[in-house]
Write a protein that holds these residues in place. Structure first.
Motif, mmCIF file in Angstrom:
data_model
loop_
_atom_site.group_PDB
_atom_site.id
_atom_site.type_symbol
_atom_site.label_atom_id
_atom_site.label_comp_id
_atom_site.label_asym_id
_atom_site.label_seq_id
_atom_site.Cartn_x
_atom_site.Cartn_y
_atom_site.Cartn_z
ATOM 1 N N GLN A 180 -2.233 -3.336 -0.450
ATOM 2 C CA GLN A 180 -2.088 -2.730 0.875
ATOM 3 C C GLN A 180 -3.453 -2.553 1.542
ATOM 4 N N ILE A 181 -4.471 -2.257 0.742
ATOM 5 C CA ILE A 181 -5.822 -2.124 1.295
ATOM 6 C C ILE A 181 -6.306 -3.473 1.825
ATOM 7 N N ARG A 182 -5.975 -4.555 1.097
ATOM 8 C CA ARG A 182 -6.376 -5.901 1.539
ATOM 9 C C ARG A 182 -5.787 -6.224 2.913
ATOM 10 N N LYS A 183 -4.584 -5.728 3.190
ATOM 11 C CA LYS A 183 -3.957 -6.020 4.476
ATOM 12 C C LYS A 183 -4.742 -5.424 5.641
ATOM 13 N N LEU A 184 -5.499 -4.363 5.351
ATOM 14 C CA LEU A 184 -6.343 -3.772 6.393
ATOM 15 C C LEU A 184 -7.573 -4.621 6.669
ATOM 16 N N HIS A 185 -7.822 -5.602 5.793
ATOM 17 C CA HIS A 185 -9.030 -6.434 5.908
ATOM 18 C C HIS A 185 -8.665 -7.915 5.927
ATOM 19 N N GLY A 186 -7.557 -8.216 6.599
ATOM 20 C CA GLY A 186 -7.166 -9.611 6.799
ATOM 21 C C GLY A 186 -6.709 -10.336 5.561
ATOM 22 N N LEU A 201 4.411 8.467 -5.987
ATOM 23 C CA LEU A 201 4.489 7.997 -4.608
ATOM 24 C C LEU A 201 3.701 6.709 -4.423
ATOM 25 N N SER A 202 4.335 5.733 -3.768
ATOM 26 C CA SER A 202 3.642 4.508 -3.364
ATOM 27 C C SER A 202 3.450 4.561 -1.857
ATOM 28 N N LEU A 203 2.226 4.287 -1.417
ATOM 29 C CA LEU A 203 1.877 4.467 -0.015
ATOM 30 C C LEU A 203 1.545 3.143 0.649
ATOM 31 N N VAL A 204 1.620 3.162 1.970
ATOM 32 C CA VAL A 204 1.209 2.017 2.778
ATOM 33 C C VAL A 204 0.542 2.574 4.032
ATOM 34 N N PRO A 205 -0.557 1.974 4.488
ATOM 35 C CA PRO A 205 -1.208 2.470 5.711
ATOM 36 C C PRO A 205 -0.262 2.365 6.911
ATOM 37 N N VAL A 206 -0.268 3.374 7.757
ATOM 38 C CA VAL A 206 0.568 3.346 8.956
ATOM 39 C C VAL A 206 0.196 2.157 9.831
ATOM 40 N N GLU A 207 -1.084 1.830 9.876
ATOM 41 C CA GLU A 207 -1.521 0.679 10.664
ATOM 42 C C GLU A 207 -0.847 -0.600 10.180
ATOM 43 N N VAL A 208 -0.730 -0.757 8.870
ATOM 44 C CA VAL A 208 -0.062 -1.941 8.308
ATOM 45 C C VAL A 208 1.413 -1.949 8.674
ATOM 46 N N VAL A 209 2.063 -0.806 8.572
ATOM 47 C CA VAL A 209 3.487 -0.706 8.909
ATOM 48 C C VAL A 209 3.727 -1.144 10.346
ATOM 49 N N GLU A 210 2.908 -0.631 11.251
ATOM 50 C CA GLU A 210 3.119 -0.905 12.671
ATOM 51 C C GLU A 210 2.789 -2.355 13.026
ATOM 52 N N ARG A 211 1.742 -2.902 12.406
ATOM 53 C CA ARG A 211 1.373 -4.296 12.701
ATOM 54 C C ARG A 211 2.389 -5.271 12.118
ATOM 55 N N GLU A 212 2.894 -4.985 10.931
ATOM 56 C CA GLU A 212 3.925 -5.847 10.348
ATOM 57 C C GLU A 212 5.227 -5.748 11.144
ATOM 58 N N ALA A 213 5.527 -4.557 11.651
ATOM 59 C CA ALA A 213 6.725 -4.397 12.476
ATOM 60 C C ALA A 213 6.610 -5.209 13.762
ATOM 61 N N ALA A 214 5.370 -5.422 14.216
ATOM 62 C CA ALA A 214 5.144 -6.223 15.423
ATOM 63 C C ALA A 214 5.145 -7.715 15.125
#
Length: 283
Positions: A185-191, A221-234
């Motif tokens: 999930q951290i990698r998704k924040l960095h392309g 708990l398994s987490l995901v950045p909100v930024e990733v959630v919103e960008r993937e939803a887009a």
């Protein structure tokens, strides 16, 4: 009181204090009395006189409330910048957790929020603060410790990184409740780029908005950045997922079974041939 006769006067100025024998203040609502204050210069006052004074004060109080209601039908909201004291009730057995070892927890809450906290033996906590934001921050932290909320999938938190590992970072969501932000999930924040050192992109103390993606049977708990959630939803493809080897198809499994089955059948035929040969030799 003069000549054995009692006369009760009503005002809201206090002009009669210097000349009267009794100063009786009554405050309240339409339904109840909330405060009383009595000063008297007499040795005693008959109960009937006090009763009549209370009824007289009630009539005056209702008149004042009617005038107030004409001007404003309900109390206005307190400014968020106004000083205040709020009260929180917690279970008595949670007092120690709020205080913490050698006062570490309560001191930490006061330092972080700027509020002053007093704890009574019955579990009542008084929070004094110079503004609403500080008071609410202290109340939320105390409730998280003593009246904990159970996080659910989909909830979002502004968490703090408390530990990093080779496989991700642990994020503190509430006091005593952490979750794992996996390196994928951290990698998704960095392309989707490879990360050899987690500390190079996220550090202890960093704040990050996260969403709970999964809660396992043990409450982890398994987490995901909100930024990733919103960008993937887009519709964005952020990469970062693990590339795992594909499982063998059913067809390959069938071939294996047929191969092993065929060997067993051929072995049985060979065994039967040898058996018949020995029987022929004996005869």
């Amino acid at each position: 009181h003069e000549g054995g006769e009692y006369v009760t006067l009503t005002d809201i100025l206090g002009a009669e204090d210097a000349f009267g024998d009794m100063d009786f203040k009554v405050a309240g609502t339409r339904d109840v009395i909330t405060a009383l204050q009595l000063d008297t210069k007499l040795d005693g006052i008959p109960a009937s006189v006090l009763g009549a004074a209370l009824m007289q004060a009630r009539a005056a109080r209702l008149t004042i409330l009617d005038v107030m209601r004409e001007a404003i039908d309900e109390p206005g909201e307190m400014s968020e910048f106004a000083p205040r004291i709020i009260t929180v009730r917690i279970p008595v057995d949670k007092i120690g957790e709020v205080i913490g070892p050698k006062g570490k927890m309560i001191n930490s809450i006061q330092e972080e929020t700027g509020a002053e906290i007093t704890i009574e033996d019955d579990g009542t906590i008084y929070i004094g603060a110079t503004d609403g934001t500080s008071a609410e921050a202290a109340r939320s932290t105390i409730n998280a410790i003593a009246n904990p909320h159970i996080p659910e999938v989909g909830e979002r938190f502004l968490g703090t990184v408390v530990k990093t590992t080779t496989f991700g970072a642990f994020i503190s969501l509430l006091p005593g409740k952490d979750g794992l932000l996996h390196i994928t999930q951290i990698r998704k924040l960095h392309g989707g780029a490879r990360i050899d050192d987690v500390d190079s992109v996220i550090k202890v103390g960093d704040k990050i908005q996260v969403e709970i993606r999964e809660v396992d049977d043990r409450g982890k708990l398994s987490l995901v950045p909100v930024e990733v959630v919103e960008r993937e939803a887009a519709g964005e493809d952020l990469g970062g997922d693990d590339h795992r080897p594909r499982e063998r198809s059913d067809r390959s499994g069938d071939r294996g079974e047929r191969g092993r089955g065929g060997d067993r059948d051929r072995g049985s035929d060979h065994h039967r041939t040898r058996q018949r040969h020995r029987e022929s030799g004996n005869s």
